[in-house]
Design an enzyme around this catalytic site. Sequence first.
Site, PDB file in Angstrom:
ATOM      1  N   GLU A   1     107.962   4.823  68.957  1.00  0.00           N
ATOM      2  CA  GLU A   1     109.432   4.912  69.008  1.00  0.00           C
ATOM      3  C   GLU A   1     109.897   6.366  69.100  1.00  0.00           C
ATOM      4  OE1 GLU A   1     109.606   2.189  65.606  1.00  0.00           O
ATOM      5  OE2 GLU A   1     111.101   1.043  66.718  1.00  0.00           O
TER       6      GLU A   1
ATOM      7  N   GLU B   1     104.580  -4.090  64.877  1.00  0.00           N
ATOM      8  CA  GLU B   1     105.335  -4.489  63.684  1.00  0.00           C
ATOM      9  C   GLU B   1     105.243  -5.975  63.361  1.00  0.00           C
ATOM     10  OE1 GLU B   1     106.309  -2.196  65.811  1.00  0.00           O
ATOM     11  OE2 GLU B   1     107.333  -0.567  64.779  1.00  0.00           O
TER      12      GLU B   1
ATOM     13  N   GLY C   1     106.714   3.299  64.711  1.00  0.00           N
ATOM     14  CA  GLY C   1     107.599   4.461  64.704  1.00  0.00           C
ATOM     15  C   GLY C   1     107.070   5.631  65.530  1.00  0.00           C
TER      16      GLY C   1
ATOM     17  N   ALA D   1     105.734   4.233  61.085  1.00  0.00           N
ATOM     18  CA  ALA D   1     106.407   4.519  59.828  1.00  0.00           C
ATOM     19  C   ALA D   1     105.380   4.333  58.717  1.00  0.00           C
ATOM     20  CB  ALA D   1     107.580   3.562  59.639  1.00  0.00           C
TER      21      ALA D   1
HETATM   22  N1  CAA Z   1     101.432   3.930  57.278  1.00  0.00           N
HETATM   23  C1  CAA Z   1     100.744   4.351  56.215  1.00  0.00           C
HETATM   24  N2  CAA Z   1      99.448   4.689  56.246  1.00  0.00           N
HETATM   25  C2  CAA Z   1      98.833   4.575  57.426  1.00  0.00           C
HETATM   26  C3  CAA Z   1      99.480   4.128  58.585  1.00  0.00           C
HETATM   27  C4  CAA Z   1     100.850   3.806  58.475  1.00  0.00           C
HETATM   28  N3  CAA Z   1     101.577   3.396  59.530  1.00  0.00           N
HETATM   29  N4  CAA Z   1      98.589   4.098  59.606  1.00  0.00           N
HETATM   30  C5  CAA Z   1      97.417   4.524  59.099  1.00  0.00           C
HETATM   31  N5  CAA Z   1      97.556   4.818  57.780  1.00  0.00           N
HETATM   32  C6  CAA Z   1      96.544   5.304  56.856  1.00  0.00           C
HETATM   33  C7  CAA Z   1      95.560   4.200  56.483  1.00  0.00           C
HETATM   34  O1  CAA Z   1      96.082   3.384  55.452  1.00  0.00           O
HETATM   35  C8  CAA Z   1      94.363   5.023  56.054  1.00  0.00           C
HETATM   36  O2  CAA Z   1      94.625   5.503  54.737  1.00  0.00           O
HETATM   37  P1  CAA Z   1      93.467   5.471  53.597  1.00  0.00           P
HETATM   38  O3  CAA Z   1      92.389   6.356  54.161  1.00  0.00           O
HETATM   39  O4  CAA Z   1      94.162   6.034  52.408  1.00  0.00           O
HETATM   40  O5  CAA Z   1      93.053   4.035  53.476  1.00  0.00           O
HETATM   41  C9  CAA Z   1      94.397   6.224  56.994  1.00  0.00           C
HETATM   42  O6  CAA Z   1      95.734   6.299  57.488  1.00  0.00           O
HETATM   43  C10 CAA Z   1      93.451   6.089  58.176  1.00  0.00           C
HETATM   44  O7  CAA Z   1      93.751   4.845  58.842  1.00  0.00           O
HETATM   45  P2  CAA Z   1      92.642   3.678  59.070  1.00  0.00           P
HETATM   46  O8  CAA Z   1      91.536   3.800  58.078  1.00  0.00           O
HETATM   47  O9  CAA Z   1      93.369   2.384  59.150  1.00  0.00           O
HETATM   48  O10 CAA Z   1      92.094   4.117  60.517  1.00  0.00           O
HETATM   49  P3  CAA Z   1      91.433   3.156  61.591  1.00  0.00           P
HETATM   50  O11 CAA Z   1      90.829   4.062  62.609  1.00  0.00           O
HETATM   51  O12 CAA Z   1      90.591   2.117  60.946  1.00  0.00           O
HETATM   52  O13 CAA Z   1      92.683   2.388  62.274  1.00  0.00           O
HETATM   53  C11 CAA Z   1      94.901   2.221  63.184  1.00  0.00           C
HETATM   54  C12 CAA Z   1      93.655   3.103  62.969  1.00  0.00           C
HETATM   55  C13 CAA Z   1      94.567   1.077  64.139  1.00  0.00           C
HETATM   56  C14 CAA Z   1      95.980   3.105  63.788  1.00  0.00           C
HETATM   57  C15 CAA Z   1      95.363   1.641  61.822  1.00  0.00           C
HETATM   58  O14 CAA Z   1      95.469   2.715  60.895  1.00  0.00           O
HETATM   59  C16 CAA Z   1      96.678   0.926  61.864  1.00  0.00           C
HETATM   60  O15 CAA Z   1      96.743  -0.196  62.315  1.00  0.00           O
HETATM   61  N6  CAA Z   1      97.766   1.550  61.343  1.00  0.00           N
HETATM   62  C17 CAA Z   1      99.051   0.957  61.219  1.00  0.00           C
HETATM   63  C18 CAA Z   1      99.758   0.858  62.550  1.00  0.00           C
HETATM   64  C19 CAA Z   1     101.080   0.148  62.379  1.00  0.00           C
HETATM   65  O16 CAA Z   1     101.156  -1.010  62.030  1.00  0.00           O
HETATM   66  N7  CAA Z   1     102.187   0.889  62.651  1.00  0.00           N
HETATM   67  C20 CAA Z   1     103.514   0.353  62.544  1.00  0.00           C
HETATM   68  C21 CAA Z   1     104.094   0.733  61.220  1.00  0.00           C
HETATM   69  S1  CAA Z   1     105.599  -0.113  60.891  1.00  0.00           S
HETATM   70  C22 CAA Z   1     106.816   0.748  61.673  1.00  0.00           C
HETATM   71  O17 CAA Z   1     106.568   1.733  62.338  1.00  0.00           O
HETATM   72  C23 CAA Z   1     108.177   0.194  61.403  1.00  0.00           C
HETATM   73  C24 CAA Z   1     109.290   0.781  62.216  1.00  0.00           C
HETATM   74  O18 CAA Z   1     109.420   0.559  63.416  1.00  0.00           O
HETATM   75  C25 CAA Z   1     110.366   1.447  61.530  1.00  0.00           C
END
Ligand code: CAA
Length: 259
Positions: free
Chosen positions: A116, A136, A113, A67
């Site tokens: 999911e 999460e 998500g 998400a």
């Molecule tokens: N939401 C918003 N933006 C996201 C994102 C997310 N879930 N995942 C990645 N991005 C964005 C980053 O912020 C980054 O944006 P900027 O360039 O503007 O800074 C861009 O995408 C590229 O990502 P990274 O620079 O972080 O890439 P990386 O290769 O260093 O890392 C990754 C990759 C490990 C996937 C890392 O991006 C990450 O950990 N992402 C989040 C994963 C996460 O926590 N997902 C769960 C979300 S919560 C959820 O889903 C709740 C639910 O159940 C309803």
Amino acid sequence: MKNYNNILTETEGAIGMITINRPKQLNALNKETIAELHEAFDNFNRDENINVIIVTGSGEKAFVAGADIKEFMNFDAVQGRELAAKGQELLFDFVENLETPVIAAINGFALGGGLELALASHIRIASDNAKMGLPEVSLGVIPGYGGTQRLAQIIGKGRAMEMILTAEMINADTALNYGLVTEVVPQAELMIAAKNKAQKLLKNSPKAQSFAIKALNAAYTKTGFEVEKDLFGQAFATADFKEGTTAFVERRKAEFTGK
Ligand code: CAA
């Protein structure tokens, strides 16, 4: 085919293909993307010429990285619960209960998500670079799009508990070993493999397949999903949620206090 802002759709014979297309955000699911996905899945499901749907992510890095954290990080508990409830209604429950079988072609990160969405799909295959997880709790929240329920249904409670509590990702081979995906192929061959799988489905009766989906889904109760939505919302009122999401945006390690 309709033009969307965040997804691409195309057809190939009786296969409808949906590609989530926000590669710069690693295809993270914001509200608009979820609404567009709902519409695309609904349209393919209603189309009598389409009998299988494939969903994948654009680019080589991500299926869906979750998400959209930046969209919900300032939400309160009520908005948090609503986010989970609306997302479930429009996309995750919706996909799981479609009459048309959905194949998730997991081409990279499938996190939160994103995993999911794959879990709600009827069949999952992955490229060998795929990484899957429900991270999460590292953000101070819990999976809110059905992950606490469907991951356990698919890989068993023990493995699901470990994946959710550690927030760690597993690779494609481990996912295959867990039964989280049923096939792993080199990335360049993923769409070919997904279409081959689709062709196998297309040999069979669409009507009987829709009955089979309904019958398989009937085994699982809905109570757990309600508990998940409530607790997802409650997490938004904690200091740990503020810290976890802020740390993500500031690209630092979260310092949780358990409050
Ligand atoms: N939401 C918003 N933006 C996201 C994102 C997310 N879930 N995942 C990645 N991005 C964005 C980053 O912020 C980054 O944006 P900027 O360039 O503007 O800074 C861009 O995408 C590229 O990502 P990274 O620079 O972080 O890439 P990386 O290769 O260093 O890392 C990754 C990759 C490990 C996937 C890392 O991006 C990450 O950990 N992402 C989040 C994963 C996460 O926590 N997902 C769960 C979300 S919560 C959820 O889903 C709740 C639910 O159940 C309803």
